[in-house]
Structure formats: C-alpha cells, structure tokens
Design a protein around this motif. Structure first.
Motif, PDB file in Angstrom:
ATOM      1  N   UNK A  76      33.997  52.781  49.366  1.00 58.50           N
ATOM      2  CA  UNK A  76      32.941  52.913  50.366  1.00 58.50           C
ATOM      3  C   UNK A  76      32.170  54.214  50.171  1.00 58.50           C
ATOM      4  N   UNK A  77      32.868  55.248  49.746  1.00 63.48           N
ATOM      5  CA  UNK A  77      32.231  56.542  49.512  1.00 63.48           C
ATOM      6  C   UNK A  77      31.435  56.542  48.215  1.00 63.48           C
ATOM      7  N   UNK A  78      31.929  55.822  47.238  1.00 66.68           N
ATOM      8  CA  UNK A  78      31.266  55.795  45.926  1.00 66.68           C
ATOM      9  C   UNK A  78      31.146  54.353  45.445  1.00 66.68           C
ATOM     10  N   UNK A  79      30.161  53.599  45.954  1.00 63.38           N
ATOM     11  CA  UNK A  79      29.999  52.182  45.572  1.00 63.38           C
ATOM     12  C   UNK A  79      29.808  51.985  44.076  1.00 63.38           C
ATOM     13  N   UNK A  80      29.339  53.007  43.393  1.00 63.45           N
ATOM     14  CA  UNK A  80      29.128  52.858  41.956  1.00 63.45           C
ATOM     15  C   UNK A  80      30.434  52.599  41.205  1.00 63.45           C
ATOM     16  N   UNK A  81      31.560  52.897  41.856  1.00 64.36           N
ATOM     17  CA  UNK A  81      32.844  52.681  41.202  1.00 64.36           C
ATOM     18  C   UNK A  81      33.261  51.206  41.180  1.00 64.36           C
ATOM     19  N   UNK A  82      32.520  50.367  41.918  1.00 66.61           N
ATOM     20  CA  UNK A  82      32.868  48.943  41.941  1.00 66.61           C
ATOM     21  C   UNK A  82      32.964  48.370  40.536  1.00 66.61           C
ATOM     22  N   UNK A  83      31.956  48.670  39.734  1.00 66.56           N
ATOM     23  CA  UNK A  83      31.944  48.097  38.379  1.00 66.56           C
ATOM     24  C   UNK A  83      33.038  48.709  37.517  1.00 66.56           C
ATOM     25  N   UNK A  84      33.356  49.983  37.768  1.00 64.58           N
ATOM     26  CA  UNK A  84      34.446  50.596  37.005  1.00 64.58           C
ATOM     27  C   UNK A  84      35.767  49.894  37.292  1.00 64.58           C
ATOM     28  N   UNK A  85      35.989  49.580  38.577  1.00 64.89           N
ATOM     29  CA  UNK A  85      37.208  48.860  38.950  1.00 64.89           C
ATOM     30  C   UNK A  85      37.207  47.471  38.337  1.00 64.89           C
ATOM     31  N   UNK A  86      36.083  46.789  38.427  1.00 65.45           N
ATOM     32  CA  UNK A  86      35.977  45.431  37.874  1.00 65.45           C
ATOM     33  C   UNK A  86      36.228  45.417  36.374  1.00 65.45           C
ATOM     34  N   UNK A  87      35.607  46.352  35.659  1.00 62.72           N
ATOM     35  CA  UNK A  87      35.798  46.413  34.207  1.00 62.72           C
ATOM     36  C   UNK A  87      37.244  46.756  33.858  1.00 62.72           C
TER      37      UNK A  87
END
Length: 539
Positions: free
Chosen positions: A470-481
């Motif tokens: 929630x604080x860093x939405x840009x990490x979504x793709x990092x988690x997905x990858x």
C-alpha cells in the motif's frame, strides 16, 4: 479359506488361457457402465505390467520357498496368469483370490479351473483372515479397487475404519480411498516375513490422508521398494491416475533401513533410482522424485520463509453450478439483472490472453470475455417484491434442480455464494507442462475488481506485506515477477500429479512453497524506507 497341496500339472497352454482371459476381460469391461466401474473401482491390471511386477517380485522371494499366493482383488486373474508364467507349479503350494464382482469371479473360475486357484466371490474386506501362521499368505499381490472416498457410504467407511484399526492400530482419514483400507486390512492375512506387492495410485505419497499409510509402510512393515511411474505414462488406459508399485516384507523394523526408490521408465529399467533411509522418508512431506533426488532441501528445523508467511491463500469461489451462476455480460443485460447482484469474476485461465489483467473504467477486467457472478443475500419473497427479474431467473434455477445440487443445498440460501474479495495475486490451481508457456502453474497479476472461480488460488497479502504494498504500489510487479521466478519444480513437488501429467496445487500446498526468492527480490528493490526495513527484519 483352506490352503492345501493340490496335485495339478503345469498347464501347457498358459498363453492360450491368457489370450482367452484378455478377450473375456475386454468383453466384461464393455458390459459395465462408467458409473458401475467407478463405484466398484474395476480397472484391470494390464498383463504386460503384471508380468513385469511378477518378474521383479520373484527376485525378492527365496528360490526354494513354497508360495502361498493371495490376491485380494483378483478380477479375471491377470496377476495369477503372470504367476503361472513366472513360477513353476511345483513351487506354488496354494493360490487364493477374492473378487466381489460375480461376473469377473465366475470368469476366473472357468478360466483357471484346471489350476490350483481358488476364487472366493465375496468382499475381501468382510472376510476373516486365517488364524494359523501356516495358512497365511507369504506372497500377497494386489491391484485393489480404485474407489474414491465419496463413493463409499458412511456405513461402509466406518466399517473399514474399524477393520483398519483392528489390523494395524491405524485410523485413516475419511478422505482415504478404498485402496488404503485394503492395504491395512490385508496385514493380518500375511505370514511373518511374507512379501507383499501393491499396485496402487501414487497420490497417497503426496497428500495428508496418506501420512498414516506411509507411517505403516515405514514402521509396521519393512518397505523394500517404491516405484513411481511417470504420470504421463498411463498404466491404465481407462483411468487417469498416476500409478506406483510398492513392495514390503511383513517384518517390523527395529532400526533405520534403506528403501529403494525408483521413478519413470519401467520397473526393470527406471530412469531414476536411489537408495534412501527410512528416517529420511519419515521427514519428507512428499515421496516424489524431487524430494528423493535431493534437488529440494527438507529440514524440519528450517527457518526458510514460506508463502504462508506472506499470503493467506484461499481457493476461488465454488458456485456448484457455474453455468447458472456465472453470466456473460450480454446475459446480464438480457435478464435485466441489477449490478448490485453481480460481481465481476475471471474466466478460466485458458481464456486469459495474458497473465496481467488490467481494469476498465468500472474496475471490470479488460477482457473480451467479461463474466459476472450472481449472488444475493435477500430472501426470495423480498426479491419477488423488489427485483422481479432476479426472482424470475432464480425460479428458472429451481425448475432446473439447481437448489438440489450438493453445494447449493448446503447453503443458508442456495443462491448465496461464499465471500471472496478481489486480490492482486492469483495462481492457477491445475495445469500441464503442455500448456502454452510450458508451465503447469501461472501467477496472475490482477488490477481489476474481479474475484476468481475455484480454478484459481487467491493470494491475499498478510498485513505486513499488504502495508508495504500500500505504501509502495510499484512493488506489485516486483512481487508478481518474483512469484513467477519460483522454480517450477518447487511448486510441482509441493502439489500432486494425476494421470497424463495433470498437476494440482491445493491452498495449503501452495502456502508451503519456499518464498525466499520473493524476499530477495524485495530486498534488492530500490524501496528502502523504514517500512521496507521493518518488513525485511521480520524474517
């Protein structure tokens, strides 16, 4: 049952009798419906496989020992036919088979009437084992009925549980199939040091209900060998089940011992073979080639992070009647269903062109195939008064018998679906290597408000990960990858595999997958604020 020496001559026409048996087997199978065969688990052992099993079994038996042969589910006698090809009649002291299906049993009686075989047309599990040691079998071989637990009545299941406890002290889970009970019940039919060989589904090695079976094999008898066939190499043409053969001796072990584990190819020429200790097999949660080969580390004291540390994992919605409850966009318009009763839901993974799902302006998946789940908390009377279009559609469901389906009739309202909230991360529940990306499992990144049906596993980030995202939405793709970079073999080894290479992952199995690679990806990202550091410090 009476074991006795019989004066028979070795038949000179075994090959001819076997040819007749194969013809009769095919004829009888054709007279049975799929429902009948599933109910009784009638899937005959191919003769070539029976010969292969008997050939290896012979190497485990003393060459001068008289054989007291027992097959608790003899069918038309595939194993017995192979026995006569493999051993001289002089070495066979007695031979007994049990068969619950009269058609198969009477055929066996006619075919083998001039040989020592005695066939009992009764349920083996309801028969009384011999009390005298000299009357018990020293060579038991069986392909037990493959009957899933839901085909067993509660009365039968309770009877089998009691028999299993009486024979071995082991109480099996209600999810165990009939073959598991056969294995335990047969224990009292074996002589001390007698050899047993079982041709059974390999799934018991990978699932929770099989833990007690594995415990029996390791601690109440001496397990000699486990051979798992490649799931793509179906041993039975009429059932999609991954198969294994196990051999053990009726000797209770007093210390650690080695077990031969083989995989793939044939029994004589497996593609993988390794000797492993019984203590090692007690520790590993699954007996698969990944665990045995050492390509996956197992340490019960391990502090490795699992996906369960980061996600709560649930199966997608099971509607009980997808064709009725899951509607296309144009159907909702035609039926005039208000949006308040509709939840966007993803289609089957095979209809997803990509593994990243974007949303339209309403939050619905940006897909050609838009679907919606019908669910409602209101009583029928209230719907009839205020939402006649919904009431009319539900009325069609009543006329079609939808409320009587298993899941529907166990709900407070037959049309009220279980609650699932959208999540960013999904994993496909089943798949094959032959899929378009060559992987049986795929991780999906979902930007829409759609929930998922039960062909997906829904991954909800736990509080510490949810806060970080929630604080860093840009990490979504990092988690997905990072999820997609989890070695496929890790996922496969946690799951189970069925006939023709179908792999499945249950929620608990996905949760047990190591997640270190995901932590590493987050640690290597550019996000290094206090929240990020606090997150990493938890592990």
């Amino acid at each position: 049952m009476i074991w006795q020496n019989l004066d028979y001559e070795q038949p000179s026409n075994i090959d001819l009798i076997e040819a007749k048996r194969a013809i009769e087997q095919t004829r009888l199978d054709a007279t049975k419906s799929a429902v009948e065969r599933n109910r009784l688990g009638q899937f005959a052992t191919p003769y070539s496989l029976a010969l292969e099993i008997l050939s290896y079994s012979k190497s485990l038996l003393p060459s001068n020992e008289k054989i007291r042969f027992l097959d608790p589910a003899i069918g038309t006698g595939s194993f017995y036919s192979a026995l006569l090809q493999t051993f001289s009649l002089e070495q066979i002291e007695s031979a007994v088979g049990y068969e619950i299906d009269r058609d198969y049993a009477e055929t066996a009686l006619k075919l083998w009437s001039n040989t020592p075989l005695k066939v009992n047309i009764v349920d083996f599990t309801e028969s009384v084992p011999p009390e005298k040691e000299s009357l018990r079998s020293n060579f038991l071989i069986c392909n037990p009925p493959y009957v899933r637990h839901h085909h067993l009545s509660n009365e039968k299941k309770n009877l089998l549980k009691d028999l299993g406890i009486k024979a071995t002290g082991i109480q099996l889970s209600g999810l165990a199939g009939l073959y598991c009970y056969f294995l335990l019940v047969a224990h009292n039919w074996m002589s001390q040091s007698g050899l047993a060989c079982w041709l059974i589904p390999s799934e018991f090695m990978d699932v929770n209900y099989g833990v007690k079976i594995k415990n029996y094999l390791l601690n109440q008898v001496t397990l000699l060998r486990v051979h798992r066939f490649d799931p793509n190499d179906l041993q039975f043409s009429n059932v999609l089940v991954s198969t294994a053969v196990i051999w053990f001796r009726n000797i209770r072990p007093t210390r650690d011992y080695n077990v031969k584990f083989t995989y793939g190819g044939s029994i004589d020429k497996p593609i993988f073979s390794k000797s492993v200790s019984s203590k090692f097999l007690e520790k590993v949660p699954k007996w698969n080639v990944t665990a045995i080969s050492g390509t996956q580390k197992f340490n019960i004291q391990s502090s490795d992070v699992k996906l369960s540390d980061l996600f709560e994992i649930k199966r997608g919605v099971a509607t009980g009647a997808n064709n009725f409850f899951i509607l296309k966009s144009e159907q909702t318009s035609q039926l005039c269903i208000p949006t308040e009763f509709l939840t966007p839901i993803l289609p089957s993974p095979r209809h997803l062109p990509n593994d990243e799902i974007f949303a339209d302006e309403r939050g619905n998946p940006r897909l050609d195939r838009q679907l919606f789940l019908l669910t409602c908390k209101q009583q029928l009377e209230e719907l009839r008064a205020n939402h006649l279009s919904v009431w009319n559609y539900l009325k069609q469901g009543v006329e079609a018998g939808i409320p009587e389906r298993y899941l529907c009739k166990h709900r407070s309202l037959w049309y009220l679906q279980e609650t699932r909230h959208p999540t960013k991360f999904l994993c496909t529940y089943m798949g094959r290597h032959q899929s378009k990306n060559g992987k049986p499992f795929r991780f999906i990144l979902n930007h829409s408000n759609a929930i998922a049906p039960n062909v997906y596993l829904m991954m909800y980030p736990k509080q510490h990960l949810a806060t970080l995202l929630a604080t860093a939405p840009d990490l979504l793709k990092s988690v997905w990858k990072a999820l997609n970079s989890i070695p496929m073999q890790s996922l496969i080894s946690e799951g189970r595999v069925y006939g023709d290479g179908l792999h499945k992952l249950e929620p608990r199995e996905l949760a047990n997958t190591p997640a270190n690679i995901l932590l590493e990806a987050l640690e290597n990202s550019s996000y290094t604020t206090l929240e990020g550091k606090n997150f990493y410090s938890r592990f």
